[in-house]
Structure formats: C-alpha cells, structure tokens
Design an enzyme around this catalytic site. Structure first.
Site, PDB file in Angstrom:
ATOM      1  N   ASP A  36       2.149  84.171  46.568  1.00  0.00           N
ATOM      2  CA  ASP A  36       1.580  85.249  45.742  1.00  0.00           C
ATOM      3  C   ASP A  36       0.550  86.025  46.546  1.00  0.00           C
ATOM      4  O   ASP A  36      -0.562  86.264  46.106  1.00  0.00           O
ATOM      5  CB  ASP A  36       0.951  84.658  44.479  1.00  0.00           C
ATOM      6  CG  ASP A  36       0.686  85.720  43.410  1.00  0.00           C
ATOM      7  OD1 ASP A  36       1.305  86.800  43.469  1.00  0.00           O
ATOM      8  OD2 ASP A  36      -0.146  85.471  42.513  1.00  0.00           O
ATOM      9  N   VAL A  70     -12.252  83.115  36.576  1.00  0.00           N
ATOM     10  CA  VAL A  70     -13.140  82.776  37.674  1.00  0.00           C
ATOM     11  C   VAL A  70     -14.549  83.244  37.341  1.00  0.00           C
ATOM     12  O   VAL A  70     -14.757  84.389  36.933  1.00  0.00           O
ATOM     13  CB  VAL A  70     -12.674  83.420  38.999  1.00  0.00           C
ATOM     14  CG1 VAL A  70     -13.586  82.983  40.147  1.00  0.00           C
ATOM     15  CG2 VAL A  70     -11.234  83.031  39.293  1.00  0.00           C
TER      16      VAL A  70
END
Length: 921
Positions: A844, A726
């Site tokens: 998650d 990211v």
C-alpha cells in the site's frame, strides 16, 4: 475596799479577758484574711496560676477572676457547699488560648475538669495524676501534644476521659489499665500508634471506646471481648488488619459497631444478627471483608445505619429489609452482589417498601443485574438519595420512579437502561441532582424536566437522546451544571439556556448535531466557568458576545463550521486557561491578545486557515502549550514548529525566470531516472541490514496510552483510516518527545489481521528510511474490550501527501527536496525487496504512507497490508484486492500474485506493464 487578793483576782480576770479579746480579734482577722483568699489558699493560688497561663481570652471569661470576688464565684468555677473547695472547672468553648498550668494538680477536691473546644497547647501536665477524686476529664478539641501521661492512672476514680482531636503521639500507656472505674475512653483523631493494647481488656467497666482516626496499626485484641458492658465501639481509620475476633460478636449490648476504613479481612459470622440484637449502627465499609452478607442481619430489628461499602462481599443479597423498620441509611457500594441472573436477584428492593424511615439507599458498582422492578416506586417518601449507578440494570426505567417525591439526588448512570426517559421524572419536585449518563436512553428529553425547579446539576451525557433541547430547561432557575454531551440532539441552541444566570459551573453540549449560530444571549452567562460546544454543526462567526462571559476558564468550540476571525472581544477573558477552536474554518491572523494571557495553559488553533506570523511569547513560548497544526499559511514562531520564515514586508517580489527553471529541471530529472535505475538493480554486494531480534521494546499499558494522548482526544488526532486512527501523544517519562499512536478499530473487518501483519513486518526490519516503531500494546480497555495499538516515532512534517496537496499557494517542497524523498523511498524499497532476511512487499505504498521527519528525510510506514514472501502471511486473501485505488498495479487486480515488482510500482499511479527497472517512473 478590796483586798489585795481581790485586786489580784480582778487583775487576773482582766488579763484573761484581754487575752480572750485579743484571741477573738486575731481569729476574726484571720477569718477575714482567710475569706479573702477564698477559704483555701492552695485552690486560690492554683486558679491564679491557671489564669496566668492563658494568653488569649477573647470573651473576657477570666476577668471575674480577681480579688473582688470569692473564687467560688468566679466564672466557670464550682465549689463544694461544705468545704468551699473547687470541685469543677467548666470552661468549654470559650476560645481560650495558652497552656494548662501544672498547678491544676493541686485542686485536690476536683471532680470535673472540662476544657474542650479551646486552643490549649503544649503537653498534658502529669500533675493531673494527683487528682484522685477526678471523675471526668475533658481535654478534647484542643492542640495538646506529646504523649498521654502515664500517671493519669493516679486518677483512680476516673470514669470518663476525653482526649480526642488533639495532636497526641505515642502509644496508649499500660498504666491506664489501672483505671478500673473507666466507662468511657475517647481518643479519636490524634496520632497515636502502637495498636489497641490487649491490656485494655482488663477495664471490664468499659462502655464506650473510640479510637477512630489514629494510625494505631496492629490487630484487634481478643481481650476486648471482656467488655461485656460495651455499647459503643469506634475504631475506624486506624490501619487495623487481620480478622475481627469472634469474642467481639459476643458483646450483646453493642449499639454501635464501627470499624470502617481499615484493612480487615475474613468474613462475618452467619449469626451476627442474633449475636448483636441491639445494633443500631453497623459500619464496616472500606475493608477487605469477603463472603456473603449474612441474612441474619435481618434480625437486627433496631438497625438504623448499615454501611458495608467498599469490601469484597459477594453473592446474592438475601437480607430481608422488611424487618428493619427503623433503617435510615443503607450503603452497599463497590461489592459484587450479583446473583445468577435469576428473576428475584433484585428482590431486596421489594423488601424495602416497609422501611418508611429510609433516607439514603446506595448500591453503586455492585454488579446488580436485571430489570429495575416497578416496586422501586414503593420506597419511602422520606428517601432523598438513591444511587444505583455503575451496575448492569437494563430495560426501561419504570415510570413509578416518579413516586419517589422526596428525592433530592438520583444517580442511575452507567447502566444499560434503554427506551425513553419517563415523563414522570417531572414529579420529583425536590430533585437537585439527576444523573442518567452512559445508558442507552433514546427519544427526546422530556419537557417535564423543566418542572424540576430546584435542579442544580443535570447529567444526561453519553446516551442516544435526540430531538431539540427542551426550552423548558429555562425554568430550572437554580441549574448551575448542565451536561448533555455525546447524544444526537439537533436543532438550535435554545436561547433560554443562556438566560439562566445560575449556570456557573459547566454547560456542555458537545458531540451532538446542533446547528445554527451561538445565540447572542450567551453574554448573560457572566459567571460560567466552562463552556463546551465542540463537535456540533454550529455555523457563522464566533459571536463577540462570548467576550462578556468574563468568568470562563475553559472554552471549547472545536469541530464546528465557524468561520471568520477570532473576535477581539475575547480579549476580556483574562482568566481563560483552555481555549480550543480547532477544526473550524476560521481565518485571519492570530490575535495579539492571545500571547498576553498569563492564565492560558493550552491553546488549540489547529486545522483552520489562519495566516501570518506565529508569536513567540506568552503561551506561544512553549510548544507543548499550543497547537497550530493544519494552518498552512502560518509562518515564523518557534523553531520546533518547522514553519517557513515570514517574508519581510516591503519590496517587490522578483519572478523566478522560467528559462532557469527549465535548465534546472531537465538535467535533474535525467539524474533522478539514472539514480532510480541504479537503486532498482539486483541486490548489492553489501551485507543486508538485520533487525535486532533481541531489541527490548518499551512496555506500555492501555492506561499509559490513554494518558499520553489525553484520552485519545480529537485534538490529538493526526490521521484516520478505515481500520485505524493515529494520535499524537507524549509519555510522562519523556516529556519532550512526541510519539504517534496508531489505534486499531478492532470492530472493523481486517483490523486484527492488519495488526498481526504489521507486527510481523516490523519484527523483521530496521532501516533509516522506514518509520521507527517504538512498541506495541495488546490489552483491554477499561470496558473490557480488546485493544491493540502500535507506537511510532512522531514525524513532525507529516506525510508527503500533506506536502504535495497543501492548500497554500505554493507547495512546501522544492524540487531538490522531492528528489531526495524519491531517493529515500527507493532506498527503503530496495532494502525491503533485496536486503531483508525475508522479502517484504509493502502492499500500500502511496504518498500518505510516506512520512517526513524534521529534516525532511522520508520514512515508509503503514505495513498493515504487507506480505512476507515465502511465509504463510503471503497467502492471498479471497476477500478481494488489498490496497488503495490508483496506487495498486492492474496485474494484482486481475489475479496476479503479489510480488516485489508489483509492490515497487505502488508509488505513484502504476502502468499496466510496469517493470522493475522503471518502478519509480
């Protein structure tokens, strides 16, 4: 005694004698006066008028133009022997400045006028059209403006006309077609428009035509085929379009044919080499020509220059260069000259061995495929430039390359070469520039490279080179640029490199495995502009010797293991534009001198251990010009940094009473449990939030994402996982709003499935406590590889994990903030499980996937493992449990299907019998 008649006769005789005497005196006087004015008053006055228009004469050329000399003796003037009339004016390259007097048109015997390479300005006088005897007119390389006078057609005997390198505008006047004796028309480098007029074809005597560098436009007229005596044709950079008329290829006397940098289309005739047997120069580069390069070019046996770069020629190159024994320059770059992968696709290299006069060979980006033949070493010893970069050449680089002893430039970058760099490269004693970048060369850099004593630039980056940097590079005393980045080089940085005072442009050793400290000899690089040692394993402190590299404009030391403080000696680098010392173990306070550098354009101090107050002046006054992320002990600074306020100096710190903490926490926890219980009850009566199926997402390309993240710079990396990275970025269209770009590592297993799952999830959800997605990108990168990315709204306060596990003495989050975060997450889960059109299981949920915005509002993100219950995406994978150890419920691990109940338990370490009613415990 004389008679009266005799006296009368005597008197008459005396009168006649007197008259004759007087006439003689008058004639002599007139002759003297006439002589003083030069034999012709018109020429004399015209020259004086010429002189009067000259405003600058730095070489005093016109000082002889005075009454003391006959004008035929004036500097630059020639006269006819018989009539003493001016026949030539030769004043070229005299640095004269002024305008051209129209009275020059009165020099009716003028044959030759040359004023080139001066600074004449203004318009060309139309009176020049009166010079009917003029044969050569040279007004080139001045500053004449305006249009070409129409009545130059009056110069009926004109043979050569030079108007090039002026500021002339307008079109070529039609009257010029009347110059029937014109053999040379040179008008390049002006601003002429209107195309090449067809009427010029009427001047059948034309031998030389040059119009290069004018925005003429239009097509090449077919009538130019009437120029049967033409030998030189230059019309490059004229904005011409269309195809080349077939009639042009019938001009068999052509020696030079140049139409470079136009927009010409079509193909070349297959028999061009037979039609133009006298060609010495063929320049067609920078067009849009297609088809194969005709093999008949081999028959142009006199060819010296062949420039065909930047077209759309295709197919296997079949020109037999062995017949072109005088060839000096071959440029074929940026075409598609690959064959079918056959063994003889590079046969043309073998045919070049007879070209003993070859100086430059350029085949850049031609899609050449295959192994470079050993015969490359048979090329001319006169060859000084060899460019074969950006192709698909493979295999080992032949050691015969060392036979090209005349080379000064060798460019083989961006191919698929492998193996070791041959030691014979050290034989190229004249080499000044060497580039082997972006290949797969392995092994050590040969010591023999130190034999290249004339080397100026060395590019070996992006290979697989290993071992130590050879100390023999210290012998390259003229080296001003060295780039060894992106290899696996190890060992210490040799002290011999900093001892090269010639290193002034760049020293880039980044992305290797170099160790040790920066040698103190670095101080000798006083003229170096850019130093990049980032992403190695360098240790110790940042040496104060860097402060003596006073010419540095860019300094990159990020991604190492430096510790200690920023040395104060760096304050001497007052010309520094970029300083990146991020991702180290540096500590201490931010030095005050950093905010005083006016030249600084970007400063990266992120991911260190700096402490204290962040300044708000200089580079620190603009948050886009610096980064201090990942320094948890900093305070103050701009409001946009969201750093805590700095504590006031002085005064004792008051301890917070423990009993108050107990009183506050106990009832608060009870309230939290109640809130969670209520939030986890069955679906509320309120209407579910619906995603806008018609929402239009921003369209972004790979190139836009590349620019937004500064080429996915590690300085902008804010997170990294097993299948994605990211980056922080900013689009050109929105220069004050950051975004987060999640790039999938498609080479890793499961990345593609994760991208699809996340897209499917985001397509169905919108909620204030879910991370806002801006757009997605599914494309290819510049190497043709698949590229997939997701673009999110940037969360300035990072993740809950970052806040909970901060290295600071106390956590950034107080109790109330933690409670609000828990409520936000519970609200998001309630929406996903109970209020979506399709129930979504996150899969998650953990602190690192809970992101905080500027107001510390929590947003659930990362739906890469999400499942939409009741859809095909809900099928359990046979590859094993998806999720993170410690945050996945045991029921899922022992074979239970994923449910909203299990997903809800993934925030915090779940108990084996976790129930929905206590999912947030």
């Amino acid at each position: 005694m004389n008679s009266p008649k005799a006296i009368i006769c005597l008197a008459s005789s005396s009168r006649i004698s007197f008259l004759l005497y007087s006439l003689t005196i008058i004639c002599l006087t007139s002759a003297t006066v006439f002589a003083s004015s030069g034999g012709n008053e018109t020429d004399y006055q015209a020259l004086l008028s010429f002189k009067s228009k000259i405003t600058e004469d730095p070489y005093q050329i016109l000082t002889s133009w005075n009454h003391s000399f006959h004008f035929c003796e004036w500097s630059g003037i020639s006269c006819g022997k018989r009539h003493k009339r001016v026949t030539a004016i030769e004043l070229s390259s005299k640095s004269l400045r002024g305008s051209l007097s129209p009275h020059v048109g009165n020099l009716s015997f003028l044959h030759y006028l040359s004023l080139w390479n001066n600074s004449f300005q203004g318009t060309i006088p139309h009176e020049l059209g009166r010079l009917s005897r003029l044969r050569r007119l040279g007004l080139h390389e001045n500053k004449f403006s305006g249009v070409i006078p129409q009545n130059l057609s009056g110069c009926s005997n004109l043979e050569k006309l030079w108007l090039n390198k002026n500021w002339l505008i307008g079109s070529i006047p039609k009257e010029m077609s009347l110059l029937s004796k014109l053999t040379g028309l040179v008008m390049n480098d002006n601003k002429l428009t209107g195309g090449i007029p067809p009427f010029l074809g009427n001047i059948t005597s034309m031998e030389m035509f040059t119009a290069t560098g004018n925005p003429l436009g239009g097509r090449i007229p077919d009538t130019l085929g009437h120029w049967k005596s033409l030998t030189l044709f230059y019309s490059g950079e004229c904005n011409l379009n269309g195809s080349i008329p077939p009639s042009i290829f019938n001009l068999s006397l052509l020696v030079t044919f140049s139409l470079s940098a136009n927009h010409l289309t079509g193909s070349l005739p297959s028999d061009i080499g037979n039609q133009l047997p006298n060609l010495e120069g063929l320049q067609l580069w920078g067009n849009e020509l297609t088809g194969v390069l005709p093999p008949s070019i081999s028959n142009c046996s006199k060819l010296v220059i062949l420039e065909m770069s930047e077209n759309n020629f295709s197919g296997k190159l079949t020109i037999d260069f062995s017949k072109l024994r005088d060839i000096n320059l071959i440029e074929m770059s940026n075409n598609n000259l690959h064959g079918r992968g056959e063994a003889d696709d590079l046969w043309f290299i073998e045919s070049l061995k007879n070209c003993t006069k070859l100086v430059k060979l350029e085949f850049v980006n031609c899609n050449l495929i295959g192994v470079l033949p050993v015969s490359i070493g048979n090329l001319s010893h006169q060859l000084n430039s060899l460019y074969l970069r950006d192709n698909q050449l493979s295999g080992s680089l032949p050691s015969s390359i060392g036979s090209l002893v005349g080379l000064t430039t060798l460019g083989l970058g961006r191919n698929r070469f492998k193996g070791k760099i041959p030691t014979t490269i050290g034989n190229l004693q004249k080499l000044q520039r060497l580039s082997l970048t972006n290949n797969k060369f392995s092994g050590p850099i040969p010591d023999a490279i130190g034999n290249l004593s004339l080397l100026i630039e060395l590019y070996l980056y992006s290979n697989k080179l290993e071992g130590h940097i050879p100390s023999s590079l210290g012998k390259c005393k003229k080296l001003d640029l060295l780039n060894l980045a992106d290899n696996t080089l190890s060992g210490k940085l040799p002290w011999q490199l900093p001892k090269l005072p010639s290193l002034t442009v760049l020293l880039n050793l980044s992305q290797n495995s170099l160790s040790g400290s920066i040698p103190t000899q670095i101080k000798d690089l006083k003229m170096l502009c850019e130093l990049d040692l980032s992403y190695n394993n360098l240790t110790g402190t940042i040496t104060s010797s860097l402060g003596e590299c006073i010419s540095l404009t860019k300094l990159y030391l990020s991604g190492n293991i430096f510790q200690g403080i920023i040395p104060s000696s760096l304050s001497s680098l007052r010309g520094l534009e970029v300083l990146d010392i991020s991702h180290n173990n540096l500590s201490g306070k931010i030095p005050q001198f950093l905010d005083k550098w006016n030249s600084l354009e970007f400063l990266n101090l992120s991911f260190n251990d700096f402490e204290g107050q962040v300044p708000i002046i200089g580079v620190f006054a603009n948050s886009s010009l610096f980064s201090v992320l990942g320094n948890d002990r900093l305070c103050g600074g701009l409001v946009t940094l969201k750093l805590p306020k700095c504590k006031e100096k002085g005064g004792k710190k008051k301890r917070f009473p423990f009993f108050i903490l107990v009183i506050v926490i106990a009832p608060t926890l009870l309230i939290v449990l109640c809130c969670v219980y209520l939030l986890c009850k069955k679906k509320r009566n309120s209407q579910p939030s619906q995603s806008s199926g018609n929402e239009r997402f921003l369209k972004v390309s790979y190139n836009e994402l590349l620019k937004a993240t500064d080429r996915f710079s590690t300085a902008n990396l804010i997170g990294e996982g097993g299948i994605s990275s990211v980056y922080k970025g900013i689009f050109d269209s929105d220069d004050d709003k950051f975004v987060a770009v999640k790039v999938l590592h498609l080479q890793n297993r499961g990345a593609h499935r994760s991208f699809l799952a996340e897209c499917e999830a985001w397509r169905n959800i919108r909620h204030r406590n879910l991370l806002k997605i801006i757009t997605s990108c599914s494309s290819v990168d510049f190497q043709g590889n698949d590229f997939k990315a997701l673009v999110y709204e940037f969360m300035s306060n990072g993740s809950v994990h970052d806040s909970l596990h901060s290295s600071a003495n106390t956590s950034k989050l107080n109790l109330l903030q933690r409670i609000n975060i828990l409520k936000d997450v519970a609200t998001a889960l309630d929406y996903l499980h109970n209020h979506c059109q399709k129930t979504i299981v996150h899969g998650d949920l953990k602190p690192s996937n809970i992101l905080l915005d500027a107001d510390l509002v929590a947003h659930v993100g990362d739906f890469g493992l999400a499942r939409l219950l009741g859809t095909d995406l809900n099928q359990n994978s046979s590859t094993g449990v998806k999720g993170t150890i410690g945050y996945a419920p045991p029921e899922y691990g022992i074979g239970s299907e994923m449910t909203s109940s299990l997903s809800s338990c993934m925030y915090g370490k779940a108990e084996s019998n976790c129930k929905k009613e206590r999912c947030m415990s």
